[in-house]
Design a protein around this motif. Structure first.
Motif, PDB file in Angstrom:
ATOM      1  N   ALA A   1      -1.007 -19.105  -4.153  1.00 23.22           N
ATOM      2  CA  ALA A   1      -1.528 -17.762  -3.897  1.00 23.22           C
ATOM      3  C   ALA A   1      -1.532 -16.876  -5.136  1.00 23.22           C
ATOM      4  CB  ALA A   1      -0.707 -17.108  -2.791  1.00 23.22           C
ATOM      5  N   GLN A   2      -2.492 -15.945  -5.131  1.00 26.36           N
ATOM      6  CA  GLN A   2      -2.637 -15.033  -6.272  1.00 26.36           C
ATOM      7  C   GLN A   2      -2.146 -13.638  -5.904  1.00 26.36           C
ATOM      8  OE1 GLN A   2      -5.458 -15.856  -4.450  1.00 26.36           O
ATOM      9  NE2 GLN A   2      -6.621 -17.373  -5.573  1.00 26.36           N
ATOM     10  N   GLY A   3      -1.498 -12.984  -6.859  1.00 29.92           N
ATOM     11  CA  GLY A   3      -1.118 -11.586  -6.696  1.00 29.92           C
ATOM     12  C   GLY A   3      -1.308 -10.881  -8.029  1.00 29.92           C
ATOM     13  N   ARG A   4      -1.968  -9.765  -8.007  1.00 29.87           N
ATOM     14  CA  ARG A   4      -2.221  -9.037  -9.248  1.00 29.87           C
ATOM     15  C   ARG A   4      -0.899  -8.623  -9.895  1.00 29.87           C
ATOM     16  NH1 ARG A   4      -6.754  -6.644 -10.622  1.00 29.87           N
ATOM     17  NH2 ARG A   4      -7.533  -6.617  -8.484  1.00 29.87           N
ATOM     18  N   PRO A   5      -0.738  -8.804 -11.210  1.00 32.10           N
ATOM     19  CA  PRO A   5       0.518  -8.425 -11.867  1.00 32.10           C
ATOM     20  C   PRO A   5       0.917  -6.986 -11.533  1.00 32.10           C
ATOM     21  CG  PRO A   5      -0.839  -9.668 -13.388  1.00 32.10           C
ATOM     22  CD  PRO A   5      -1.667  -9.454 -12.151  1.00 32.10           C
ATOM     23  N   GLY A   6       2.133  -6.826 -11.038  1.00 29.06           N
ATOM     24  CA  GLY A   6       2.649  -5.517 -10.688  1.00 29.06           C
ATOM     25  C   GLY A   6       2.354  -5.093  -9.259  1.00 29.06           C
ATOM     26  N   ASP A   7       1.428  -5.797  -8.584  1.00 24.26           N
ATOM     27  CA  ASP A   7       1.071  -5.443  -7.207  1.00 24.26           C
ATOM     28  C   ASP A   7       2.173  -5.913  -6.243  1.00 24.26           C
ATOM     29  OD1 ASP A   7      -1.379  -4.612  -5.407  1.00 24.26           O
ATOM     30  OD2 ASP A   7      -0.540  -6.419  -4.507  1.00 24.26           O
ATOM     31  N   ALA A   8       2.189  -5.303  -5.061  1.00 24.75           N
ATOM     32  CA  ALA A   8       3.184  -5.691  -4.044  1.00 24.75           C
ATOM     33  C   ALA A   8       3.096  -7.182  -3.723  1.00 24.75           C
ATOM     34  CB  ALA A   8       2.962  -4.866  -2.779  1.00 24.75           C
ATOM     35  N   LEU A   9       1.894  -7.753  -3.797  1.00 24.70           N
ATOM     36  CA  LEU A   9       1.726  -9.169  -3.461  1.00 24.70           C
ATOM     37  C   LEU A   9       2.386 -10.085  -4.485  1.00 24.70           C
ATOM     38  CD1 LEU A   9      -2.014  -9.240  -2.347  1.00 24.70           C
ATOM     39  CD2 LEU A   9       0.001  -9.262  -0.882  1.00 24.70           C
TER      40      LEU A   9
ATOM     41  N   HIS B   1      -5.776  -5.254  -1.061  1.00 22.11           N
ATOM     42  CA  HIS B   1      -5.270  -5.078   0.297  1.00 22.11           C
ATOM     43  C   HIS B   1      -5.220  -3.596   0.630  1.00 22.11           C
ATOM     44  CE1 HIS B   1      -1.264  -3.954  -1.285  1.00 22.11           C
ATOM     45  NE2 HIS B   1      -1.497  -4.883  -2.194  1.00 22.11           N
ATOM     46  N   ALA B   2      -5.142  -3.317   1.934  1.00 24.64           N
ATOM     47  CA  ALA B   2      -5.230  -1.937   2.402  1.00 24.64           C
ATOM     48  C   ALA B   2      -3.850  -1.334   2.639  1.00 24.64           C
ATOM     49  CB  ALA B   2      -6.066  -1.875   3.672  1.00 24.64           C
ATOM     50  N   GLY B   3      -2.878  -1.720   1.825  1.00 24.81           N
ATOM     51  CA  GLY B   3      -1.544  -1.121   1.876  1.00 24.81           C
ATOM     52  C   GLY B   3      -0.908  -1.238   3.250  1.00 24.81           C
TER      53      GLY B   3
END
Lengths: 347, 131
Positions: free
Chosen positions: A144-152, A199-201
């Motif tokens: 899975a991918q998550g943007r650096p610094g993002d909650a994901l 994502h929509a938080g």
């Protein structure tokens, strides 16, 4: 409720989790000076030579070992993921070739965010029950991918599971019934050519995750005339350590019923593989007669719920247990994580 | 990258399929259609178990084109349980932990990629035995 016209079950299953673990505290330290609370303890990270194809191959090989089925008897190899290595070129043909199921087999890649694996599983039930093939392999796997610094980024892990579906009279567990619940709810997406999802938080909570998971699970139980007390185990999609426990409690499940399938603190959110690998951890220890409720969640949004009853104890037959994969771990720091994810530009 | 060249060797790279000699029963990998022991024709496919042990190894710090992302990595000669020696990368192990005689098993991994637009090449590597 969907019920196969003839009894169908899981004749083999297998999982895979990569070796590397990134503690969530590493992400918090880098981006918030350690002030952000962490949603999981750590997450799994695929090695530089691993992707959804390689991880699916290993999970499928484990499923084959447990089943004793000849690969040439598999009539469908389906891989559900949101991180297929190619945008155009099936992962499923790579997997089918590697496990020896080609050339006379169906092969396809499935997509529905985090429930791509369970929709492949549900389709496999129909494919086998309808007599189209004797066995079908359904895989849910993600890197899975998550943007650096993002909650994901705290949770987006790697791993998943494969299930070989066949007739119930040769199965480890029977699929008693299933049910799907979907609506057009845009809580999470990734547009064409974009590297990371959006994502929509907080919107991803109540109207998306909880509404779909609880609706699918409660409807399946009521259609079957069952309650949470009739199940020995409950496992659902695990985007973080909090959501699945809350959903389970809303449905009437105790922590004891959820414990065996809860892997998110150890491996993070494996997206299309999440509840499926939880199911493998349960099947590794479940006894004959025990009943499992499985409920996926895919953003966009929908949930598939399954009632599964163990027919016999699982025999490893050389397959690697989910617990063994979870316990095999090498902790890495954020710098190594960045390298493994390919974020450094070398040329 | 030569797509056809890689495509022709898919079975040996993905499944470790070599050959068995019908004359002397010797196991052959990679497949070469002639038995290296008795020099008779040998075209019968044979799927190797994928288990073996490290015969020798070396760590690569200056990689060839296409392999730079993985450095440092260890390449090894693996003595397969059925006899042949195979050269391959080791994976899922730190270089300092590699030892001659270590039991290993075959896994299928990404061997290399042809830039951002080219094909991905999958094939066998070996890791410490898990079961």
């Amino acid at each position: 409720m969907m019920k196969a016209s003839r009894p169908v079950g899981i004749v083999g299953y297998g999982s895979y989790v990569p070796r590397y673990r990134l503690p969530a505290q590493e992400v918090s330290q880098l981006w918030t000076d350690g002030n952000s609370p962490v949603p999981v303890r750590e997450k799994s990270v695929n090695g530089i030579d691993e992707d959804v194809a390689t991880m699916s191959i290993e999970a499928a090989r484990n499923a084959l070992k447990r089943s004793g089925v000849e690969p040439q008897d598999i009539g469908a190899v389906w891989v559900g993921s949101e991180s297929h290595p190619y945008a155009v070129k099936p992962t499923s043909t790579i997997v089918a070739e590697a496990i020896g199921a080609t050339p006379y087999t169906q092969a396809a890649d499935w997509q529905f965010a985090c429930k791509a694996g369970t929709e492949a599983f549900q389709a496999s039930i129909g494919f086998v029950a309808g007599g189209m093939t004797r066995y079908a392999m359904a895989i849910g796997m993600d890197a899975a991918q998550g943007r650096p610094g993002d909650a994901l980024e705290y949770t987006a892990g790697a791993g998943g599971a494969a299930f070989l579906v066949g007739a119930a009279d040769e199965a480890i567990a029977e699929v008693e019934a299933s049910l799907s619940f979907v609506t057009d709810t845009p809580d999470f997406w990734r547009r064409q050519y974009e590297k990371f999802p959006e994502h929509a938080g907080r919107f991803t909570g109540e109207p998306a995750y909880f509404h779909h998971v609880t609706s699918a699970a409660s409807k399946l139980m009521s259609e079957m005339g069952l309650t949470s007390k009739d199940f020995d185990y409950f496992v659902c999609h695990q985007p973080n350590a909090k959501f699945p426990l809350k959903a389970g409690e809303e449905l009437g499940f105790s922590r004891d019923q959820m414990k065996a399938g809860m892997l998110v603190n150890d491996i993070g959110n494996t997206y299309a593989g999440s509840c499926m690998i939880g199911l493998t951890a349960i099947m590794d220890i479940a006894k004959p007669g025990e009943r499992i409720l499985v409920t996926s969640f895919g953003s966009g949004a929908g949930s598939d719920a399954f009632s599964i009853r163990m027919l016999r104890a699982s025999e490893p037959r050389g397959a690697i247990s989910t617990r063994a994969y979870v316990e095999r771990r090498k902790v890495i720091d954020y710098a190594m994580y960045t390298r493994l994810k390919g974020y450094y530009k070398l040329n | 990258m030569e797509v056809a060249r890689y495509w022709r060797t898919t079975r040996q790279r993905y499944q470790l399929v070599g050959e068995v000699c019908p004359n002397c029963s010797g196991k052959i990998f990679p497949p070469r259609d002639v038995c290296p022991t008795c020099e008779k024709e040998a075209k019968t496919p044979f799927a190797f178990s994928g288990v073996g042990e490290v015969y020798s190894y070396s760590t690569v710090y200056q990689a060839a084109a296409g392999y730079e992302k993985a450095t440092p990595y260890t390449v090894a000669m693996i003595r397969l349980a059925e006899g042949p020696l195979v050269s391959a990368q080791l994976t899922d192990i730190d270089d300092k932990d590699v030892a001659i005689g270590m039991p290993v098993e075959m896994v299928t991994r990404v061997l290399r990629e042809d830039g951002d637009r080219g094909m991905l090449v999958y094939g066998y590597k070996f890791r410490p035995v898990m079961v």
